[in-house]
Design a protein around this motif. Structure first.
Motif, short mmCIF file in Angstrom:
data_model
loop_
_atom_site.label_atom_id
_atom_site.label_comp_id
_atom_site.label_asym_id
_atom_site.label_seq_id
_atom_site.Cartn_x
_atom_site.Cartn_y
_atom_site.Cartn_z
N THR A 52 0.82 -1.22 0.00
CA THR A 52 0.00 0.00 0.00
C THR A 52 0.85 1.26 0.00
O THR A 52 0.43 2.30 -0.49
CB THR A 52 -0.93 0.03 1.22
N ASP A 53 2.05 1.19 0.55
CA ASP A 53 2.96 2.34 0.60
C ASP A 53 4.37 1.83 0.86
O ASP A 53 4.56 0.67 1.26
CB ASP A 53 2.53 3.30 1.71
N TYR A 54 5.34 2.67 0.64
CA TYR A 54 6.73 2.28 0.90
C TYR A 54 7.54 3.51 1.29
O TYR A 54 7.16 4.64 1.03
CB TYR A 54 7.36 1.61 -0.34
N THR A 55 8.67 3.25 1.94
CA THR A 55 9.63 4.28 2.31
C THR A 55 11.01 3.76 1.98
O THR A 55 11.35 2.63 2.35
CB THR A 55 9.54 4.60 3.82
N GLN A 71 4.81 -0.96 3.38
CA GLN A 71 3.60 -0.98 4.19
C GLN A 71 2.62 -1.91 3.51
O GLN A 71 2.19 -1.66 2.39
CB GLN A 71 3.02 0.43 4.32
N GLN A 76 4.23 -3.86 8.55
CA GLN A 76 5.38 -3.36 7.80
C GLN A 76 6.38 -4.49 7.60
O GLN A 76 6.57 -5.32 8.48
CB GLN A 76 6.07 -2.22 8.55
N TRP A 93 12.04 5.03 -7.86
CA TRP A 93 12.14 6.12 -6.89
C TRP A 93 13.08 7.20 -7.40
O TRP A 93 12.82 8.40 -7.28
CB TRP A 93 12.58 5.55 -5.55
N THR A 100 7.58 12.47 -3.22
CA THR A 100 6.64 11.67 -2.44
C THR A 100 5.22 11.74 -2.98
O THR A 100 4.42 10.85 -2.73
CB THR A 100 6.64 12.10 -0.96
N LYS A 103 4.99 8.83 -5.65
CA LYS A 103 5.54 7.52 -5.33
C LYS A 103 4.58 6.36 -5.55
O LYS A 103 5.00 5.23 -5.70
CB LYS A 103 6.14 7.50 -3.93
N LYS A 104 3.29 6.61 -5.64
CA LYS A 104 2.32 5.54 -5.93
C LYS A 104 2.51 5.00 -7.35
O LYS A 104 2.14 3.87 -7.64
CB LYS A 104 0.89 6.06 -5.76
#
Length: 122
Positions: A52-55, A71, A76, A93, A100, A103-104
């Motif tokens: 669903t998301d990342y960092t 995520q 996580q 990226w 940001t 990023k999707k």
């Protein structure tokens, strides 16, 4: 005279113990700050649709490796940055210039097309 010598030794001993205390206290703090990586265990891959998301955390003085935190629904997971999926996510990226807001885009699974499919001939 002996009293002054004793007093001098005591003062010197007190001064040395104070210096030693501060030196070891700072040394302990420096050792505990050495490696502060968030990712201890890493996985090789995760299904793209579950992310669903990342960092992405780059290398820094506190951690000497790139960290990718994914995520998933409710939890996580850390992704191995050297894996095929990790490298693909890092390239995307960089391509979006660390924005940001975009990023999707990196989570959209693009299928490779080999051209139009032709009907089978028997």
């Amino acid at each position: 005279m002996a009293f002054r010598t004793l007093q001098g030794y005591m003062s010197l001993l007190l001064l040395l113990s104070g210096c030693l205390h501060f030196m070891t206290e700072n040394r302990t703090a420096a050792i505990s700050l050495r490696e502060k990586c968030e990712c201890i265990e890493e996985t090789g891959s995760v299904q793209w649709r579950k992310i669903t998301d990342y960092t992405i955390i780059p290398q820094d003085p506190l951690c000497n490796k790139v960290q990718i935190i994914l995520q998933l629904s409710g939890k996580q997971v850390c992704l191995n940055p050297g894996s095929k999926q990790g490298e693909k996510l890092q390239r995307c990226w960089k391509r979006i210039k660390f924005n940001t807001q975009k990023k999707k885009v990196c989570l959209i699974l693009k299928r490779k097309r080999n051209g139009p499919k032709s009907p089978k001939q028997h």
